[in-house]
Write a protein that holds these residues in place. Sequence first.
Motif, short mmCIF file in Angstrom:
data_model
loop_
_atom_site.label_atom_id
_atom_site.label_comp_id
_atom_site.label_asym_id
_atom_site.label_seq_id
_atom_site.Cartn_x
_atom_site.Cartn_y
_atom_site.Cartn_z
N GLU A 60 47.14 37.32 46.56
CA GLU A 60 46.91 37.22 44.86
C GLU A 60 46.55 38.32 44.44
OE1 GLU A 60 43.81 34.79 42.56
OE2 GLU A 60 45.44 33.52 42.99
N LEU A 66 46.90 37.36 36.27
CA LEU A 66 47.32 37.44 37.47
C LEU A 66 48.78 38.08 37.65
CD1 LEU A 66 46.20 36.23 40.07
CD2 LEU A 66 47.46 34.13 39.45
N GLU A 123 45.09 40.56 40.75
CA GLU A 123 44.93 40.43 39.30
C GLU A 123 44.86 41.76 38.87
OE1 GLU A 123 41.65 37.84 39.31
OE2 GLU A 123 40.05 39.40 39.72
#
Length: 170
Positions: free
Chosen positions: A30, A5, A32
Motif C-alpha cells: 500500500e 491511497l 498513500e
Amino acid sequence: MKRHLLSKRDMKELINAVPELSDYLRGLSELEYYGLEDLTLYVAEKMPILAVTELIIEGVKREYRFPTIPFINRNPQLQDRYGLIDVDQGAVSHVAGGADVMRPGIKTISGNFSKGSIVLVRDPRGLVIAVGVALYSSGDMIGMNKGKVIQNIHHVNDRIWRIFEELNKD
C-alpha cells in the motif's frame, strides 16, 4: 493535508516513472500520497519515500521526483543509484539549513550524472543531509574550483522532514 491511497494502476505508473526506486516500490502492499500546494508526497508505513514537484531551475520549469532524506538514510544501499556529493564539515550546517552547494565545500563527487539530475548531498559521516539538482554534469563539476553547483531542493528540517516527524510522533 489530505491523504489518498494510490490505486494499483497509479502505482504501476509511478514504478515506471521512478526506475531507481522501482524494486522498493514493487514490494509495497500500500502507498498513500499527500497532495500539498506545490508538492506530492508518497508515504508508506509512516515513511515519506518520494516527493514530486515542479521547479524552475535556471529558467527552466520541470517536474522533479526525488527520494526523501529519511527514506534514503534508512536505506543507504539506495545511495548508489544517484550522484553523490560529499561536503566538508564547514559546509554541513549551511547545506542542512537549505543553502545551495558551492564547489569549494565539496570533498568528493561520485557517480556519472548530467546537468539537471537529482543528486544526494552527504556529510562527512555519509548521512544524506540534502537532495539537490545538479547545475553542471559530474565531469564539468570535477573541473571547477568555484561557484554554485547544486541547487538544494530538500534538506534536513524542511517541510518534508517535518511531515516525517509528524507522522512518527507516537
